[in-house]
Motif scaffolding. Sequence first.
Motif, short mmCIF file in Angstrom:
data_model
loop_
_atom_site.label_atom_id
_atom_site.label_comp_id
_atom_site.label_asym_id
_atom_site.label_seq_id
_atom_site.Cartn_x
_atom_site.Cartn_y
_atom_site.Cartn_z
N ILE A 3 -5.88 -6.45 -4.85
CA ILE A 3 -4.71 -6.35 -5.24
C ILE A 3 -4.64 -6.57 -6.77
O ILE A 3 -5.16 -7.32 -7.42
CB ILE A 3 -3.77 -7.52 -4.77
CG1 ILE A 3 -3.45 -7.49 -3.18
CG2 ILE A 3 -2.43 -7.43 -5.47
CD1 ILE A 3 -2.72 -8.58 -2.48
N ASP B 260 0.79 -1.03 0.00
CA ASP B 260 -0.15 0.08 0.00
C ASP B 260 0.94 1.25 0.05
O ASP B 260 1.93 1.50 0.74
CB ASP B 260 -0.91 0.01 1.45
CG ASP B 260 -2.24 -0.82 1.10
OD1 ASP B 260 -2.46 -1.10 0.08
OD2 ASP B 260 -2.70 -1.19 2.17
N ASP C 217 -2.22 0.51 6.42
CA ASP C 217 -2.68 -0.35 5.38
C ASP C 217 -4.11 -0.67 5.38
O ASP C 217 -4.93 -0.57 6.41
CB ASP C 217 -2.14 -1.83 5.82
CG ASP C 217 -0.78 -2.03 5.52
OD1 ASP C 217 -0.22 -1.68 4.53
OD2 ASP C 217 -0.13 -2.53 6.33
N ALA C 218 -4.64 -0.53 4.16
CA ALA C 218 -6.16 -0.50 3.87
C ALA C 218 -6.67 -1.74 3.11
O ALA C 218 -5.77 -2.32 2.28
CB ALA C 218 -6.66 0.91 3.04
N LYS C 219 -7.67 -2.09 3.22
CA LYS C 219 -8.48 -3.40 2.42
C LYS C 219 -8.51 -2.96 0.83
O LYS C 219 -9.01 -1.67 0.70
CB LYS C 219 -9.95 -3.71 3.25
CG LYS C 219 -9.56 -4.34 4.38
CD LYS C 219 -11.10 -4.78 5.05
CE LYS C 219 -11.02 -5.46 6.30
NZ LYS C 219 -12.25 -6.07 6.80
N GLY C 220 -8.50 -3.92 0.26
CA GLY C 220 -8.59 -3.60 -1.21
C GLY C 220 -8.22 -4.58 -2.19
O GLY C 220 -7.71 -5.62 -1.87
N GLY D 180 -2.70 5.01 0.45
CA GLY D 180 -4.05 4.55 0.09
C GLY D 180 -4.44 3.63 -1.04
O GLY D 180 -5.55 3.18 -1.26
N LYS D 181 -3.27 3.42 -1.90
CA LYS D 181 -3.51 2.70 -3.15
C LYS D 181 -2.64 1.42 -2.93
O LYS D 181 -1.49 1.57 -2.63
CB LYS D 181 -3.24 3.62 -4.14
CG LYS D 181 -3.39 2.93 -5.82
CD LYS D 181 -2.93 3.98 -6.94
CE LYS D 181 -3.12 3.05 -8.13
NZ LYS D 181 -2.96 4.10 -9.31
N LYS D 182 -3.18 0.51 -3.61
CA LYS D 182 -2.29 -0.94 -3.67
C LYS D 182 -1.43 -0.83 -4.96
O LYS D 182 -2.22 -0.57 -6.11
CB LYS D 182 -3.35 -2.05 -3.55
CG LYS D 182 -3.88 -2.29 -2.09
CD LYS D 182 -4.61 -3.43 -2.03
CE LYS D 182 -5.18 -3.68 -0.47
NZ LYS D 182 -4.12 -3.43 0.63
N TYR D 183 -0.33 -1.27 -5.04
CA TYR D 183 0.32 -1.49 -6.04
C TYR D 183 1.01 -3.13 -6.21
O TYR D 183 0.94 -3.77 -4.83
CB TYR D 183 1.64 -0.72 -5.96
CG TYR D 183 1.52 0.63 -6.13
CD1 TYR D 183 1.37 1.35 -7.35
CD2 TYR D 183 0.89 1.61 -4.99
CE1 TYR D 183 1.20 2.94 -7.79
CE2 TYR D 183 0.77 2.92 -5.31
CZ TYR D 183 0.68 3.54 -6.82
OH TYR D 183 0.45 4.90 -7.01
N ASN D 184 1.35 -3.52 -7.09
CA ASN D 184 1.72 -4.87 -7.28
C ASN D 184 2.92 -4.90 -8.28
O ASN D 184 2.64 -4.38 -9.51
CB ASN D 184 0.72 -5.79 -7.58
CG ASN D 184 0.95 -7.28 -7.38
OD1 ASN D 184 2.03 -7.37 -6.62
ND2 ASN D 184 0.37 -8.16 -8.04
N HIS E 221 0.81 6.52 6.95
CA HIS E 221 0.49 5.30 6.19
C HIS E 221 -0.06 4.33 7.07
O HIS E 221 0.01 4.31 8.23
CB HIS E 221 1.79 4.57 5.90
CG HIS E 221 1.58 3.20 5.28
ND1 HIS E 221 1.02 2.91 4.08
CD2 HIS E 221 1.79 2.04 6.27
CE1 HIS E 221 0.80 1.57 4.19
NE2 HIS E 221 1.26 0.98 5.33
#
Length: 310
Positions: free
Chosen positions: A109, A16, A104-107, A19-23, A102
């Motif tokens: 991937i 995260d 960690d938030a749900k979302g 607030g945005k998930k990266y992979n 920071h």
Amino acid sequence: LPNPQKMPFTINVAADLYGKKYNTKISFPLCPEMVELINAVESVYDVKARANRPPGYADVPFKAQAMQVHDPAEKKWVDVTNTTQLDAGCQVFCFQPDSIWHTDAKGVIPQPAECLTWVDTTRRVPREPGDAGPPPSLTEKLRSVFYKMDKRSKGCLQYTDMRGVFAGCDIDFTVVSASEVFGLADGNGDGVITYDEWVQFALTHPEVVDAIYFRSRDRENSKAASNTWLATVNHPTDPDNRTSLRSDELHHIHAQAAWARERVQTLRDYESSRREADIARMNHAVSEQRKDRLAADYLSLITPNTPARV
């Protein structure tokens, strides 16, 4: 160009950022050790965090606190205590320490993005978390990096220009070589990279441009501070000023030593916490088994015509 016969060991690492998930696909020649994995993840995601930092947010160094890997067979996430748990192509999630910057938030991937993975050949230049002002635009980074490498103002880049910048920024690619990266940027294969080719390369590999931009800036700032202190020491004009600069130098040395101690302690704490988690899960499983047996024994006592348990 990259050798197609190479079969890198690739791990999909998600995290995260603001607030945005990266992979991202993190690649190694072979299955890495835990320290190597953490080094690569922090190197790649620290640059990615700085490139995607929203205006008004502090420039906080990325730090891996814990990792979990998704177990397809069990259909759940488990703590990573050793890289022997990892298979090529597996999905890992990296957790950072919670802070005011920071959480960690749900979302969901996203699909993993390609990335030319690198590691630090030395330690990262320490920087204090703070407001670094508005994040640089893509145009600013493109021009800054291109003209930084084109030291003789040729209007194009040669292999020695790119290799020298990689070495100066302590960027060591894990799978590809500097010449292979140059080949990716040299679109027509004529041995030089024009600015147009550089822009096209940046669109497909922005992580390389970001890494050069931020890491070179860190080293320039560190070198400028060091040169200022040396100039004052070599040409003393104010004893109080020399004392102040000496104090600043000692503070910097102590900060570097503290950073190194913290890094070692982080790795120790990581392994310790994983062991404690394993013990806790084992104790919980034993406790649940005892509860089930006691419940069965009690049921056999109160139920008539039930054979006694042996």
